[in-house]
Structures are given as C-alpha cells and as structure tokens.
Write an enzyme that holds these catalytic residues in place. Structure first.
Site, PDB file in Angstrom:
ATOM      1  N   ASP A  31       1.878  24.877 -70.669  1.00 10.88           N
ATOM      2  CA  ASP A  31       2.099  23.341 -71.219  1.00 10.88           C
ATOM      3  C   ASP A  31       1.544  22.293 -70.255  1.00 10.88           C
ATOM      4  OD1 ASP A  31       4.384  23.907 -69.485  1.00 10.88           O
ATOM      5  OD2 ASP A  31       5.288  22.139 -70.264  1.00 10.88           O
ATOM      6  N   TYR A 151      15.598  18.572 -64.720  1.00  6.89           N
ATOM      7  CA  TYR A 151      15.287  18.267 -63.366  1.00  6.89           C
ATOM      8  C   TYR A 151      16.095  16.806 -63.113  1.00  6.89           C
ATOM      9  CZ  TYR A 151      11.864  21.612 -64.318  1.00  6.89           C
ATOM     10  OH  TYR A 151      10.904  22.886 -64.608  1.00  6.89           O
ATOM     11  N   LYS A 181      16.578  25.999 -67.687  1.00  2.00           N
ATOM     12  CA  LYS A 181      15.445  26.000 -66.595  1.00  2.00           C
ATOM     13  C   LYS A 181      15.666  24.974 -65.427  1.00  2.00           C
ATOM     14  CE  LYS A 181      10.443  25.589 -65.625  1.00  2.00           C
ATOM     15  NZ  LYS A 181       9.279  25.610 -66.190  1.00  2.00           N
TER      16      LYS A 181
END
Length: 269
Positions: A31, A151, A181
């Site tokens: 991506d 994140y 993730k």
C-alpha cells in the site's frame, strides 16, 4: 442478521489469511504507493504478487484501486486485505490518516479482510480512533476481519518503547480489531509482554528498509518465540534482492518452526 452466520463468515475469511495448522500468517503490504509514489518493487504489481505467492505468503494488502492491477487471473490463490486509510508524504501532516474506502467496497472487490492505520499521539488521533471504531462496527456486521496497524508517532514519543507498543496493541483490541500490527520492541521478553496484553493475534511491522536482511530474519524469528503470530512486512520483502527466497525463509520460521541458524543458512540461496 443472524449472528452465527456473521461469526462463521469472519472465521472463514480469517482462515484464508492465517494458516490453519500454525495459526500464524505472512502478510505482505503493498500500500506504500499512496504515501510515496510508485517505488521500486511496486511498479509491476502482478510480478510482485507472483513473487510473494511463490515464496509462500498468506496474504497481500493493498488499496482498493490497486486490486485490479495486482489481480493475476491464474496461479496459486492468496488472501487479500483491502486497506481503507491513507495519507501522503506531501502532506504537512503525513501521520494524519483518513478513510478512503469502506468495508462494503472491500467486500465487492473480493477482499478477505480490511485494514486501517492509526497513529496514536498525533493531533488527529481522535479522528483516526473514531474512524477505527466505525470500521470495526461495519466489519463486524458483515463478518469481515479487521487488521489494525497501530503506531505511536506523537511528538516526543518513542514508538518502540515496550509500554508504548503494548498500549498500541491494546487500543486495537479494545476498539474491535481482529488482528493487530505493531512495531517489534527489540527483544523477546518485552515483546512477550505486548502479546500477553492482547487477546487477538499480534503481527510485527517491518518499518524502514533494513540494510541487513539477516536482521529482519532474526527479528521475525524472535517475535515468533515471544508469541507473535507472524508478520506484516512490506518494503523489506518486496524490495529484497530475491523476494521469493526471502518469503520462503520467513515461511520456514513462521510456519515450519525453523531455527535461526537454519533460516540464515537458507537465506544464502
């Protein structure tokens, strides 16, 4: 809608992404073009997808418009994750992601799951969390798994700090993600604590392109020992000298429990 049908739908789709025997996965995100343009490894999508399929990856991940470019029409099948959020490196706020697709679009495109990206600590955190909540609600209705890339990228935050990473993973779980993730924390003990605080599969990110592929292999190996359920690594795979070989080695670690020495030896070709 019948809840049992929703549940089985999600289970079937997860089985196309996670190995039924090991319960682990090798995901290859493709991506990056929205963020930085047509970089090396992402120009001929069919060639890239063929390489990772031949190596033994479980699924690829891409934006909705790229699916038509990566579809091969023949050969071994592979799971498909449609990415729903985006930003570009040209923006004054590249860490502020916005939704650019829907769960329903992903279903129409044949996706097995959807994904989205949230940067905690950014000024736009509240908007990204709202988007994630909405996507998880829609996905649950349709029985579609959600991969949350979480994140911590706020000012003064160390995104690799184990407590910060554990917080990121927990946010993903609590807002409804089926897979989370996060960055690897750097050692087995601290990453094991991240996994312990997360009741859904945790996969590691690859981050910036590493100079030494052996470091990548070691990181994946150690994350599995810590209880991680696989990887979602893009640039370090599709920009490798031999993506097929690298994915084969990573498959040995993730699905065949190779020892580190064996994996490093096979990496030599």
């Amino acid at each position: 809608m019948d809840n049992s049908n929703t549940h089985i739908g999600k289970s079937i789709r997860l089985e196309r992404i996670f190995n039924r025997i090991t319960g682990r996965t090798i995901l290859v995100p493709l991506d990056h073009g929205v963020s930085v343009g047509p970089i090396y490894g992402l120009v001929d999508l069919r060639e890239t997808v063929n390489s990772v399929v031949d190596g033994g990856a479980n699924a690829v991940l891409m934006h909705k418009g790229l699916i038509r470019c990566g579809h091969r029409g023949a050969g071994k099948d592979i799971g498909l994750i449609c990415h729903l959020s985006a930003s570009t490196s040209l923006s004054p706020r590249p860490n502020a992601k916005c939704l650019v697709g829907t769960v329903e679009e992903a279903i129409r495109l044949g996706a097995d799951a959807v994904s989205l990206h949230v940067n905690l600590g950014d000024d736009a955190e509240i908007d990204m969390l709202r988007d994630m909540g909405r996507v998880c609600t829609d996905a649950a209705f349709w029985g579609v798994p959600v991969l949350a890339m979480i994140y911590a990228r706020g000012k003064g935050i160390n995104q690799y700090d184990p407590e910060v990473v554990a917080h990121c993973a927990r946010v993903g779980v609590e807002l409804g993600a089926d897979v989370v993730k996060v960055p690897y924390t750097g050692d087995i003990e601290s990453f094991a604590r991240v996994v312990e605080g997360c009741c859904v599969p945790v996969v590691i990110a690859g981050g910036e392109k590493l100079d030494n592929t052996e470091d990548l292999v070691r990181m994946v190996h150690d994350s599995i020992l810590a209880g991680g359920r696989g990887l979602s690594i893009g640039r370090n795979v599709f920009q490798a000298d031999d993506p097929k070989l690298l994915v084969r080695v990573l498959r040995g670690i993730v699905h065949e429990d190779w020892e580190l020495d064996q994996a490093l030896e096979r990496l030599k070709g």
